[in-house]
Motif scaffolding. Structure first.
Motif, PDB file in Angstrom:
ATOM      1  N   GLU A 234     -19.003  -0.701  11.226  1.00  0.00           N
ATOM      2  CA  GLU A 234     -20.206  -0.340  10.690  1.00  0.00           C
ATOM      3  C   GLU A 234     -20.947   0.232  12.242  1.00  0.00           C
ATOM      4  O   GLU A 234     -22.068  -0.530  12.037  1.00  0.00           O
TER       5      GLU A 234
ATOM      6  N   GLY B  74     -19.531  -4.557   5.272  1.00  0.00           N
ATOM      7  CA  GLY B  74     -17.595  -4.433   5.104  1.00  0.00           C
ATOM      8  C   GLY B  74     -17.181  -5.670   4.318  1.00  0.00           C
ATOM      9  O   GLY B  74     -15.847  -5.578   4.409  1.00  0.00           O
TER      10      GLY B  74
ATOM     11  N   HIS C 167      -7.390  -8.973   8.126  1.00  0.00           N
ATOM     12  CA  HIS C 167      -6.904  -7.779   7.832  1.00  0.00           C
ATOM     13  C   HIS C 167      -5.945  -7.540   9.100  1.00  0.00           C
ATOM     14  O   HIS C 167      -4.590  -6.908   8.511  1.00  0.00           O
TER      15      HIS C 167
ATOM     16  N   PHE D 152       0.536  -1.187   0.134  1.00  0.00           N
ATOM     17  CA  PHE D 152       0.072   0.410   0.144  1.00  0.00           C
ATOM     18  C   PHE D 152       0.486   1.327  -0.050  1.00  0.00           C
ATOM     19  O   PHE D 152       1.655   1.442   1.256  1.00  0.00           O
TER      20      PHE D 152
ATOM     21  N   GLN E 234      -7.521   7.107   5.535  1.00  0.00           N
ATOM     22  CA  GLN E 234      -6.275   7.058   6.557  1.00  0.00           C
ATOM     23  C   GLN E 234      -5.374   8.266   6.650  1.00  0.00           C
ATOM     24  O   GLN E 234      -5.729   8.135   7.657  1.00  0.00           O
TER      25      GLN E 234
ATOM     26  N   ARG F 119     -20.389  -4.054  -2.167  1.00  0.00           N
ATOM     27  CA  ARG F 119     -18.912  -5.132  -2.116  1.00  0.00           C
ATOM     28  C   ARG F 119     -18.490  -5.448  -3.849  1.00  0.00           C
ATOM     29  O   ARG F 119     -17.034  -6.022  -3.708  1.00  0.00           O
TER      30      ARG F 119
ATOM     31  N   THR G 142     -17.589   2.797   0.915  1.00  0.00           N
ATOM     32  CA  THR G 142     -16.928   1.297   1.330  1.00  0.00           C
ATOM     33  C   THR G 142     -16.067   1.371   0.379  1.00  0.00           C
ATOM     34  O   THR G 142     -15.198   1.817  -0.526  1.00  0.00           O
ATOM     35  N   GLY G 143     -15.269   0.500   0.842  1.00  0.00           N
ATOM     36  CA  GLY G 143     -14.356  -0.505   0.023  1.00  0.00           C
ATOM     37  C   GLY G 143     -12.666   1.138   0.350  1.00  0.00           C
ATOM     38  O   GLY G 143     -11.586   0.324  -0.738  1.00  0.00           O
ATOM     39  N   SER G 144     -12.570   1.809   1.209  1.00  0.00           N
ATOM     40  CA  SER G 144     -12.064   3.261   1.429  1.00  0.00           C
ATOM     41  C   SER G 144     -10.694   2.467   2.362  1.00  0.00           C
ATOM     42  O   SER G 144     -10.258   3.446   2.330  1.00  0.00           O
ATOM     43  N   GLY G 145     -11.002   1.605   3.068  1.00  0.00           N
ATOM     44  CA  GLY G 145     -10.084   1.193   3.434  1.00  0.00           C
ATOM     45  C   GLY G 145     -10.007   1.746   5.285  1.00  0.00           C
ATOM     46  O   GLY G 145      -8.739   2.472   5.456  1.00  0.00           O
ATOM     47  N   LYS G 146     -11.555   1.594   5.735  1.00  0.00           N
ATOM     48  CA  LYS G 146     -11.758   2.072   7.131  1.00  0.00           C
ATOM     49  C   LYS G 146     -10.746   1.051   8.171  1.00  0.00           C
ATOM     50  O   LYS G 146     -10.370   1.971   8.783  1.00  0.00           O
ATOM     51  N   THR G 147     -11.004  -0.538   7.482  1.00  0.00           N
ATOM     52  CA  THR G 147      -9.941  -1.097   8.891  1.00  0.00           C
ATOM     53  C   THR G 147      -8.966  -0.712   8.821  1.00  0.00           C
ATOM     54  O   THR G 147      -9.029  -0.365  10.246  1.00  0.00           O
TER      55      THR G 147
ATOM     56  N   LYS H 137       0.452   4.577  -1.107  1.00  0.00           N
ATOM     57  CA  LYS H 137      -0.221   5.613   0.105  1.00  0.00           C
ATOM     58  C   LYS H 137      -1.390   5.407   0.744  1.00  0.00           C
ATOM     59  O   LYS H 137      -2.169   4.376   0.477  1.00  0.00           O
TER      60      LYS H 137
ATOM     61  N   ARG I 105     -14.687  -1.840  -4.927  1.00  0.00           N
ATOM     62  CA  ARG I 105     -13.087  -1.853  -4.239  1.00  0.00           C
ATOM     63  C   ARG I 105     -12.148  -1.292  -3.726  1.00  0.00           C
ATOM     64  O   ARG I 105     -11.486  -1.320  -4.937  1.00  0.00           O
ATOM     65  N   ALA I 106     -11.427  -0.469  -2.895  1.00  0.00           N
ATOM     66  CA  ALA I 106      -9.754   0.127  -3.331  1.00  0.00           C
ATOM     67  C   ALA I 106      -9.895   0.602  -5.017  1.00  0.00           C
ATOM     68  O   ALA I 106     -11.480   1.663  -4.480  1.00  0.00           O
TER      69      ALA I 106
ATOM     70  N   ASP J  92     -15.203  -8.040   1.944  1.00  0.00           N
ATOM     71  CA  ASP J  92     -13.876  -7.195   1.140  1.00  0.00           C
ATOM     72  C   ASP J  92     -13.342  -8.546   0.412  1.00  0.00           C
ATOM     73  O   ASP J  92     -11.876  -9.084   0.763  1.00  0.00           O
TER      74      ASP J  92
HETATM   75  N1  LIG Z   1      -3.568   1.855   1.845  1.00  0.00           N
HETATM   76  C1  LIG Z   1      -3.969   1.357   1.172  1.00  0.00           C
HETATM   77  N2  LIG Z   1      -3.965   1.785  -0.162  1.00  0.00           N
HETATM   78  C2  LIG Z   1      -4.094   0.539  -1.173  1.00  0.00           C
HETATM   79  N3  LIG Z   1      -5.314  -1.203  -0.375  1.00  0.00           N
HETATM   80  C3  LIG Z   1      -5.878  -0.424   0.781  1.00  0.00           C
HETATM   81  C4  LIG Z   1      -5.240   0.497   1.489  1.00  0.00           C
HETATM   82  N4  LIG Z   1      -5.551   0.387   3.289  1.00  0.00           N
HETATM   83  C5  LIG Z   1      -7.123  -0.272   2.674  1.00  0.00           C
HETATM   84  N5  LIG Z   1      -6.566  -1.476   1.142  1.00  0.00           N
HETATM   85  C6  LIG Z   1      -7.346  -2.160   0.854  1.00  0.00           C
HETATM   86  O1  LIG Z   1      -9.175  -1.704   0.748  1.00  0.00           O
HETATM   87  C7  LIG Z   1      -9.761  -2.550   0.632  1.00  0.00           C
HETATM   88  C8  LIG Z   1     -10.995  -2.551   1.133  1.00  0.00           C
HETATM   89  O2  LIG Z   1     -10.491  -1.798   2.543  1.00  0.00           O
HETATM   90  P1  LIG Z   1     -11.702  -2.086   4.204  1.00  0.00           P
HETATM   91  O3  LIG Z   1     -12.278  -3.286   4.128  1.00  0.00           O
HETATM   92  O4  LIG Z   1     -10.971  -1.289   4.967  1.00  0.00           O
HETATM   93  O5  LIG Z   1     -12.693  -0.751   3.645  1.00  0.00           O
HETATM   94  P2  LIG Z   1     -13.698  -0.457   4.379  1.00  0.00           P
HETATM   95  O6  LIG Z   1     -13.604   1.593   4.194  1.00  0.00           O
HETATM   96  O7  LIG Z   1     -14.027  -0.985   5.495  1.00  0.00           O
HETATM   97  O8  LIG Z   1     -15.154  -0.761   3.515  1.00  0.00           O
HETATM   98  P3  LIG Z   1     -16.109  -0.990   3.796  1.00  0.00           P
HETATM   99  O9  LIG Z   1     -17.248  -0.623   4.624  1.00  0.00           O
HETATM  100  O10 LIG Z   1     -17.031  -1.787   2.829  1.00  0.00           O
HETATM  101  O11 LIG Z   1     -16.092  -1.960   5.305  1.00  0.00           O
HETATM  102  C9  LIG Z   1      -8.993  -4.103   1.377  1.00  0.00           C
HETATM  103  O12 LIG Z   1      -8.385  -5.353   0.115  1.00  0.00           O
HETATM  104  C10 LIG Z   1      -7.889  -3.217   1.643  1.00  0.00           C
HETATM  105  O13 LIG Z   1      -6.344  -4.423   1.740  1.00  0.00           O
END
Ligand SMILES: Nc1ncnc2c1ncn2[C@@H]1O[C@H](COP(=O)(O)OP(=O)(O)OP(=O)(O)O)[C@@H](O)[C@H]1O
Length: 799
Positions: A370, A585, A303, A226, A233, A612, A252-257, A228, A615-616, A587
């Protein structure tokens, strides 16, 4: 003497007795040593041989006596005293046995050195590290190990041993950054450490620098490739690291975890470092992360573990969820550093075991992933109990029961007042982090402290938020103030008759045969009906709903992830047919298409379901099948989801055009093509219904009612009657139901044969001898409204 042996990069030994045995054998100064414990040295093989003869990995050993004891050959070697002592420390652990030892077993795939002592090494410049590794390590580790609380020792000693073994083995492996085998991933940090700098994959991590993370964390993120941080984040991590309570909103899918995961792990790392310096014992877990679904909890754990794989020292992360053994989870909780849980099971475990509660009382982070879902419906009560219990001050052992269960005894009021004061004091130590892609606007403002919570009842979500007892007005971090949907998502809508949904679902899937699709329905029964229906049509479909046992749920996800069946079934990609249990959530990589078989009940469900895919930085398509009766709710939903974007664009009005202008395009699938598919869908449906009717037995009304519910029509509706869901026109419900139940094996077999025959034929479009192949719906979505599949030329048909 010199002994050589090709040593593969083996799986790290599991924890427990076996490993302890090996450690025990290294106790004496000169004694028999197992082959793996010998100090093997790599034999340099010229690169040009490229391991062609299997010599890559050749090792030698000096100073070893081979002694024959009966039939057994023993290797006698001198073992440095310090090393023997270090390993002895691990021996003192008297914890779990192999079978029930969750900590090492669960972390076996993690395979990091959980020894806190290693953190120091990670911050040391490369050259120093090398010296310390080759020369000083045994002594340092011996000293540091003695400072560890006993509970952390088994992992430490075991992992140290594993790591040493692995390092030796890795030296003999071809060095690639990408692990060939998941087990090898476990020790990536060690592996990279040993690579000459030039061989490390160069990733420019400069964009992470402003976040002020430790070098070891940046190095670990680099291993995930990753380069950046995502917007959420970048925005949330500094606030969390500065000690604030944070509410994070991002699509969604923007890396909140990782937006919460990185600071939580950073905090654990620095606390571990401090403990080590001050020779303090560990005080329970660092973080409790709550998730609304089991699958999401598991995923968060995976994760975070993936992130920790790159660290020299890692926290023990465990998940506590329903459907898994309670006793095992209780034992895991005793030693867990980061706990990820569903509220129901967490409360069950917490309320029945004071030691679990004690280990969670001093957490530094309470995370609600969530959150809007977590604080609603089914989770409400347990969530409230958990928040209250976390804030309850520790009491004397003999008073604990009273506190947990409440009491009528004298002085209770006084005690409550006192405990409230203490609670406040206690809460101030903990950071609360709340994340979701969807918060309603009112709530957002209240969470951000712009207006006050006004709980109208104790069942109100605002009441629960008050119970969270933020230490301060939380920082509200909104990474997507305008759009709720993922950036690279294309949204389409297909209007069809209420009774034609199965047909249009099949048509949509047929037009996208190589795409991995997730089909969402509003009921468990629809999943049960649609999965065999699609299977009958030769599509590899897997079910997922809350009525399935946990193992089956996980299996379905795994099979979908692995795209299982895709090759078997005409090359079609896998399809997951699910209820909203999969909406939040999850992924799953490479989901290209989300189909809403039913219009979701709430706008936020639409956002999460659609999320779903795309993502990313990936792209994806979301298609909503909309019956006439669903048109109004759909308009409302779309207006809500795209409302803010509309306002920005200066649009107004409330007609169908608005749907289009706001990001959701209507799609007209060519009816001629759809008509060609009808016969096979009817047959597949007949077969699926017959099988289901037989399984349901006498529960006739139930069966019909559920079927009507699935289709979104009334049980007594004329549509159901007219359409003769179970076959030809005008047939009565009961009669058809009976027919389905009474269908003989022979009849069923002949239906199957007829369907097989149909499926083997190409779909003639009626224009020429053309047949249906794939079609890129997303391409069509680029066009103007209504232009979709109306033209045969645009169908992507092949000669
Ligand atoms: N900095 C980063 N650069 C590229 N990919 C990333 C980065 N951080 C996380 N990801 C990837 O992006 C994907 C989505 O991350 P994550 O599951 O955290 O999204 P989320 O925002 O929690 O989504 P949701 O709202 O659906 O739960 C994952 O596969 C994760 O590995």
């Amino acid at each position: 003497m010199a002994v050589d042996k090709k040593r593969k990069n083996t799986k790290a030994p599991a924890s427990g007795p076996k490993r302890r045995k090996t450690q025990q054998s290294s106790k004496q100064i000169k004694r028999p040593v197992s082959v793996d414990a010998l100090a093997w040295k790599t034999v340099d093989i010229p690169e040009m041989f490229d391991d062609a003869e299997g010599f890559f990995g050749l090792e030698e050993i000096n100073g070893v006596d081979i002694v024959k004891d009966g039939d057994v050959v023993k290797f006698m070697a001198a073992v440095p005293k310090s090393e023997a002592e270090v390993e002895d420390d691990g021996e003192e652990f008297g914890g779990f046995d192999d079978e029930e030892t969750p900590k090492p077993a669960e972390n076996a795939d993690q395979e990091v050195e959980t020894s806190e002592s290693k953190g120091e090494a990670a911050n040391t410049p490369a050259k120093e590290k090398k010296v310390s590794k080759d020369q000083k390590k045994p002594k340092e580790q011996q000293k540091q190990q003695k400072q560890q609380p006993k509970k952390e020792q088994p992992n430490k000693a075991a992992n140290k041993k594993n790591s040493e073994d692995k390092k030796k083995a890795r030296k003999n492996e071809k060095t690639t950054v990408e692990p060939k085998d998941p087990e090898l991933e476990t020790d990536l940090f060690t592996k990279l450490e040993e690579l000459p700098e030039s061989e490390e994959e160069e990733i420019d991590m400069s964009e992470w620098v402003p976040l002020d993370l430790s070098p070891r964390m940046i190095s670990s993120i680099a291993k995930l490739k990753f380069s950046k941080p995502t917007v959420i984040q970048s925005k949330a991590i500094p606030e969390i690291m500065a000690g604030h309570d944070v509410i994070g909103k991002a699509s969604t899918g923007s890396g909140k975890t990782l937006a919460f995961g990185i600071p939580v792990i950073e905090s654990w790392l620095s606390a571990a470092e401090t403990r080590k310096q001050n020779k303090e014992e560990r005080q329970g877990a660092t973080a409790l992360i709550l998730s609304p679904t089991r699958e999401l909890a598991q995923q968060i754990r995976d994760h975070l573990q993936a992130l920790c794989k790159g660290l020299p020292t890692a926290p023990y992360i465990c998940s506590v969820l329903g459907g898994m053994a309670v006793q095992k989870q209780k034992r895991q909780l005793q030693v867990a550093d980061i706990v990820i849980a569903t509220p129901g099971r967490m409360w069950e475990v917490m309320s029945s075991d004071n030691s679990v509660l004690a280990s969670l009382r001093n957490i530094s982070f309470l995370v609600l992933d969530e959150a809007d879902r977590l604080l609603k419906d089914g989770h409400f009560k347990e969530a409230e109990e958990i928040f209250k219990a976390l804030d309850r001050p520790p009491v004397e052992e003999n008073n604990e029961d009273q506190k947990m269960g409440g009491t009528d005894e004298e002085g209770q009021e006084e005690e409550e007042e006192e405990s409230e004061e203490e609670e406040e004091e206690h809460v101030n130590k903990r950071q609360t982090l709340i994340f979701s892609a969807t918060f309603n606007k009112n709530l957002q403002q209240k969470l951000a402290g712009k207006s006050k919570f006004k709980a109208t009842s104790t069942q109100d979500m605002e009441y629960l938020l008050q119970k969270l007892n933020f230490r301060e007005t939380p920082k509200f971090v909104d990474a997507n103030p305008v759009h709720q949907m993922a950036e690279n998502l294309k949204e389409g809508l297909i209007m069809c008759g209420d009774m034609e949904k199965d047909l249009y679902l099949y048509a949509t899937l047929m037009l996208q045969p190589t795409r991995r699709a997730l089909v969402f329905t509003n009921s468990v029964n629809s999943v049960r009906r649609l999965t065999p229906l699609l299977e009958n049509l030769n599509l590899p479909a897997f079910p997922l709903h809350s009525g399935m046992i946990q193992q089956a749920r996980l299996r379905s996800i795994d099979r979908f992830k692995a795209n299982e069946g895709a090759k078997k079934k005409n090359g079609s990609a896998a399809i997951l047919v699910a209820t909203d249990v999969a909406a939040r959530g999850l992924d799953i990589p490479d989901v290209d298409l989300v189909i809403h078989y039913h219009v979701p009940r709430a706008a936020e469900d639409y956002v999460h379901r659609s999320g779903r895919t795309a993502r990313a930085s990936n792209s994806g398509t979301s298609i909503l099948l909309c019956g006439p009766k669903e048109a109004v709710p759909t308009q409302r939903l779309v207006a809500k989801v795209h409302a803010q974007a509309e306002v920005k664009a200066g649009n107004s009005g409330n007609n169908t055009k608005k749907l289009v202008s706001s990001g959701l395009r209507t799609i007209d699938i060519d009816r001629r093509i759809v008509a060609k598919l009808r016969e096979r869908v009817d047959l597949a449906k007949k077969i699926a219904d017959a099988v289901q009717a037989k399984t349901m037995g006498g529960k006739e009304d139930d069966w019909m009612k559920k079927a009507a519910e699935d289709l979104g029509v009334d049980y007594d509706s004329e549509e159901l009657e007219k359409a003769g869901k179970w076959g030809g026109k005008g047939s009565s419900k009961k009669q058809k139901q009976k027919e389905a139940q009474q269908m003989s094996k022979g009849e069923l077999a002949s239906l199957r044969a007829a369907l097989r025959d149909l499926l083997s034929k190409r779909i003639n479009t009626g224009v020429s001898e053309r047949y249906l192949t794939g079609l890129d719906v997303s391409e069509l979505l680029k066009g103007e409204q209504g232009l979709f599949l109306g033209q045969v030329d645009g169908l992507g048909l092949d000669d």
